[in-house]
Design a protein around this motif. Structure first.
Motif, PDB file in Angstrom:
ATOM      1  N   GLN A 197      -4.030  36.877 -18.443  1.00 33.57           N
ATOM      2  CA  GLN A 197      -4.773  37.566 -16.695  1.00 33.57           C
ATOM      3  C   GLN A 197      -5.427  36.573 -15.808  1.00 33.57           C
ATOM      4  O   GLN A 197      -5.785  36.383 -15.091  1.00 33.57           O
ATOM      5  CB  GLN A 197      -5.755  38.496 -16.693  1.00 33.57           C
ATOM      6  N   GLU A 198      -5.320  35.000 -16.815  1.00 30.52           N
ATOM      7  CA  GLU A 198      -5.994  33.968 -16.171  1.00 30.52           C
ATOM      8  C   GLU A 198      -4.850  33.462 -15.534  1.00 30.52           C
ATOM      9  O   GLU A 198      -4.031  32.855 -14.968  1.00 30.52           O
ATOM     10  CB  GLU A 198      -5.804  32.600 -17.506  1.00 30.52           C
ATOM     11  N   ARG A 199      -5.906  32.749 -14.303  1.00 35.82           N
ATOM     12  CA  ARG A 199      -5.900  32.407 -12.942  1.00 35.82           C
ATOM     13  C   ARG A 199      -6.498  31.312 -12.307  1.00 35.82           C
ATOM     14  O   ARG A 199      -8.014  31.565 -12.790  1.00 35.82           O
ATOM     15  CB  ARG A 199      -5.499  33.529 -11.595  1.00 35.82           C
ATOM     16  N   LEU A 200      -5.520  30.104 -11.646  1.00 38.49           N
ATOM     17  CA  LEU A 200      -6.582  29.365 -11.334  1.00 38.49           C
ATOM     18  C   LEU A 200      -6.843  29.180  -9.962  1.00 38.49           C
ATOM     19  O   LEU A 200      -6.002  29.579  -8.815  1.00 38.49           O
ATOM     20  CB  LEU A 200      -5.760  27.490 -11.546  1.00 38.49           C
ATOM     21  N   ALA A 201      -8.215  29.492  -9.155  1.00 41.37           N
ATOM     22  CA  ALA A 201      -8.570  28.666  -8.378  1.00 41.37           C
ATOM     23  C   ALA A 201      -8.117  27.547  -6.951  1.00 41.37           C
ATOM     24  O   ALA A 201      -8.134  26.398  -7.279  1.00 41.37           O
ATOM     25  CB  ALA A 201      -9.887  28.499  -7.769  1.00 41.37           C
ATOM     26  N   ILE A 202      -6.938  28.121  -6.414  1.00 42.61           N
ATOM     27  CA  ILE A 202      -6.768  26.519  -5.795  1.00 42.61           C
ATOM     28  C   ILE A 202      -7.636  26.620  -4.601  1.00 42.61           C
ATOM     29  O   ILE A 202      -8.000  27.390  -3.585  1.00 42.61           O
ATOM     30  CB  ILE A 202      -5.495  27.602  -4.812  1.00 42.61           C
ATOM     31  N   SER A 203      -8.281  26.144  -4.117  1.00 39.42           N
ATOM     32  CA  SER A 203      -9.257  24.668  -3.584  1.00 39.42           C
ATOM     33  C   SER A 203      -8.793  23.848  -2.674  1.00 39.42           C
ATOM     34  O   SER A 203      -9.321  23.244  -1.977  1.00 39.42           O
ATOM     35  CB  SER A 203      -9.935  23.555  -4.293  1.00 39.42           C
ATOM     36  N   ALA A 212      -1.372  23.958  -9.398  1.00 36.37           N
ATOM     37  CA  ALA A 212      -2.078  25.391  -9.637  1.00 36.37           C
ATOM     38  C   ALA A 212      -1.587  26.728  -8.795  1.00 36.37           C
ATOM     39  O   ALA A 212      -1.474  27.440  -9.717  1.00 36.37           O
ATOM     40  CB  ALA A 212      -3.921  25.180  -8.966  1.00 36.37           C
ATOM     41  N   GLU A 213      -1.007  26.362  -7.985  1.00 37.15           N
ATOM     42  CA  GLU A 213      -0.435  27.567  -7.266  1.00 37.15           C
ATOM     43  C   GLU A 213       1.420  28.389  -8.218  1.00 37.15           C
ATOM     44  O   GLU A 213       1.150  29.271  -8.924  1.00 37.15           O
ATOM     45  CB  GLU A 213       0.167  27.351  -5.917  1.00 37.15           C
ATOM     46  N   SER A 214       2.134  26.826  -8.721  1.00 35.34           N
ATOM     47  CA  SER A 214       2.643  26.121  -9.263  1.00 35.34           C
ATOM     48  C   SER A 214       2.090  27.038 -10.631  1.00 35.34           C
ATOM     49  O   SER A 214       2.571  28.457 -11.496  1.00 35.34           O
ATOM     50  CB  SER A 214       3.389  25.299  -9.339  1.00 35.34           C
ATOM     51  N   PHE A 215       1.207  26.600 -11.397  1.00 34.25           N
ATOM     52  CA  PHE A 215       0.279  27.322 -12.380  1.00 34.25           C
ATOM     53  C   PHE A 215       0.012  28.711 -12.671  1.00 34.25           C
ATOM     54  O   PHE A 215       0.627  29.908 -13.298  1.00 34.25           O
ATOM     55  CB  PHE A 215      -0.819  26.939 -12.811  1.00 34.25           C
ATOM     56  N   ASN A 216      -0.177  29.241 -11.649  1.00 32.96           N
ATOM     57  CA  ASN A 216      -0.497  30.679 -11.440  1.00 32.96           C
ATOM     58  C   ASN A 216       0.600  31.665 -11.112  1.00 32.96           C
ATOM     59  O   ASN A 216       0.992  32.915 -11.683  1.00 32.96           O
ATOM     60  CB  ASN A 216      -1.766  31.321  -9.903  1.00 32.96           C
ATOM     61  N   MET A 218       3.738  31.307 -12.559  1.00 33.51           N
ATOM     62  CA  MET A 218       4.404  31.067 -14.154  1.00 33.51           C
ATOM     63  C   MET A 218       3.041  31.822 -14.745  1.00 33.51           C
ATOM     64  O   MET A 218       4.301  32.658 -15.771  1.00 33.51           O
ATOM     65  CB  MET A 218       3.868  29.232 -14.339  1.00 33.51           C
ATOM     66  N   ALA A 219       1.706  31.553 -14.464  1.00 31.45           N
ATOM     67  CA  ALA A 219       0.929  33.165 -15.636  1.00 31.45           C
ATOM     68  C   ALA A 219       1.373  34.340 -14.732  1.00 31.45           C
ATOM     69  O   ALA A 219       1.497  35.108 -15.662  1.00 31.45           O
ATOM     70  CB  ALA A 219      -0.452  32.743 -15.166  1.00 31.45           C
ATOM     71  N   GLY A 220       1.763  34.810 -13.494  1.00 28.96           N
ATOM     72  CA  GLY A 220       2.099  35.696 -13.318  1.00 28.96           C
ATOM     73  C   GLY A 220       3.236  36.070 -13.895  1.00 28.96           C
ATOM     74  O   GLY A 220       3.508  37.183 -14.192  1.00 28.96           O
TER      75      GLY A 220
END
Length: 460
Positions: A197-203, A212-216, A218-220
């Motif tokens: 459930q780990e996600r990054l804040a997109i700033s 970071a969006e691509s990472f989120n 991928m994580a989803g």
């Protein structure tokens, strides 16, 4: 330093012009004095003077006092040397006479020289004044060197400050740029440890923000796939557990009928009946395995409900459990209103067997299976026992998988807490739900409602 050298050369040219002018003036003055010293007697003597005097003048050496006067008129330290490099006037301290070797007519030579004040520029050339004359000046650059050192220290400080500021700025930019990457790395490690459930804040919308969006995303996707795999694994485990659970009661019946055939002398009809029950339970287990797979692994809910006589269903259930009732000394009673009901035969039979199996595990001595017609085409099926019963607060959890009211008793009787969870799912296939009524020490009653078939309505 190039500018100071240029200044020294220009000043030397000016001073050289001054010296040359003074020497010419002194030569004219000397000629006038010589003429005045000799009285003019007649024309012949005068004629002889003009012919002889220049030759005499060439041999006459310039006095040293003249160079002292010239040195006072020039603002810079100066030095004059004869052609043989002997000094006429020395106003320059620490002069290296070897510098004279570099001097020539028509050209200016210069050299840097260290002095107690810091430094100077020596400039010199050769003059013609009744012979060769070395003329040198000294241009003080001590203040310039001091200023140069001051500027060097100033620029060094500025350079060091700039380097320090650049390093700080570089460190800040590095921390700013790599901070997101480090957070992403930590998030990736946490995901590797199972935190999907780990996600990054997109700033921002820059390259780091897009990463970071691509990472989120991928994580989803990873979380969804892992959840899907977990569901598949859990469904397979549930299927194995449910199938193993559902095999116990039919296998007990099969073993009971087989034992009766083996140990007792039976009539031909009794043998046929026992053999039929063994065959029927075996076929039901084969069909049940496929239906349980559809129910638990594939999550299927659209089973076809068929109309059948409720009394026939109840009779099949009771006949299959007769060896267990006899073994445990349980009194069984059946009462059912005649009706056709829409059910999935194998699954509903499994549900009723589960309910009565739980009753036997609760230590009952009597089990009642009933069927009652209600209004508006509803048929209620109930199983009642006089077992140990349950507390009120436990009723809300008994349909949870692996939940056991009395864990010690369930383990002793090889229970796993899956029977009622599966029974609740089967009830849901029939668009119904299990209803429990129980009191501690006074038994339990479980009921569900199914839809009556069209033939039951026609009979009315």
């Amino acid at each position: 330093m190039a500018r100071e050298t240029d200044f020294a050369l220009k000043q030397y040219q000016y001073d050289k012009f001054t010296v040359q002018s003074a020497l010419l003036t002194y030569a004219d003055f000397s000629m006038t004095v010589v003429v005045a010293e000799k009285p003019i007697m007649d024309q012949n003597e005068c004629f002889t003077f003009w012919e002889v005097l220049p030759e005499a003048q060439k041999q006459k050496e310039l006095p040293e006092e003249l160079f002292e006067i010239l040195a006072e008129e020039i603002s810079l330290p100066v030095a004059f040397y004869r052609e043989d490099k002997t000094p006429l006037y020395e106003g320059i301290e620490g002069l290296d006479v070897s510098f004279l070797e570099n001097l020539s007519e028509g050209a200016h030579a210069y050299r840097f020289q260290d002095t107690p004040e810091g430094g100077s520029v020596l400039v010199g050339s050769v003059l013609e004044a009744g012979g060769k004359l070395y003329f040198l000046t000294q241009w003080d650059i001590g203040k310039t060197l001091v200023q140069q050192e001051t500027l060097e220290r100033y620029f060094l400080r500025c350079y060091l400050i700039a380097i320090l500021a650049g390093m700080l700025l570089l460190g800040f930019l590095s921390a700013f740029l790599t901070g997101s990457l480090k957070r992403m790395s930590r998030a990736a490690r946490r995901m590797a440890q199972g935190d999907y459930q780990e996600r990054l804040a997109i700033s921002g919308r820059d390259e780091i923000g897009e990463l970071a969006e691509s990472f989120n995303q991928m994580a989803g996707a990873v979380e969804e796939k892992v959840a899907e795999l977990s569901r598949a694994a859990r469904q397979k485990e549930d299927f194995v557990a449910n199938f193993a659970h559902e095999m116990k009661t039919p296998m007990t019946s099969i073993i009971g009928y087989a034992d009766m055939l083996y140990q007792k002398e039976l009539t031909r009809q009794q043998v046929r009946d026992a053999s039929w029950y063994i065959w029927n339970e075996g076929m039901r287990l084969e069909t049940l395995s496929l239906k349980l797979m559809d129910l638990t692994v594939l999550g299927r809910q659209d089973f076809t409900l068929q109309e059948m006589d409720a009394e026939d269903l109840f009779r099949d259930v009771s006949e299959g459990l007769r060896p267990l009732f006899a073994e445990k000394g349980i009194s069984f009673s059946l009462s059912a209103d005649p009706a056709y009901i829409k059910v999935e035969y194998d699954l509903l039979k499994t549900l009723l067997i589960n309910l009565m199996d739980n009753s036997m595990k609760a230590g009952c001595s009597r089990i009642e299976l009933s069927g009652r017609r209600l209004g508006e085409g509803i048929y209620r099926i109930g199983v009642r026992d006089d077992g140990c019963g349950m507390e009120e607060e436990e009723l809300s959890r008994i349909t949870e998988a692996f939940y056991m009211v009395d864990k010690a008793r369930s383990r002793k009787q090889h229970g796993a807490g899956l029977g009622l969870a599966l029974a609740e799912r089967i009830a849901g296939i029939h668009k119904s739900r299990l209803t429990f009524r129980s009191r501690k020490g006074m038994g339990t009653e479980v009921s569900l409602e199914v839809v009556c078939g069209e033939r039951a309505e026609d009979e009315e």
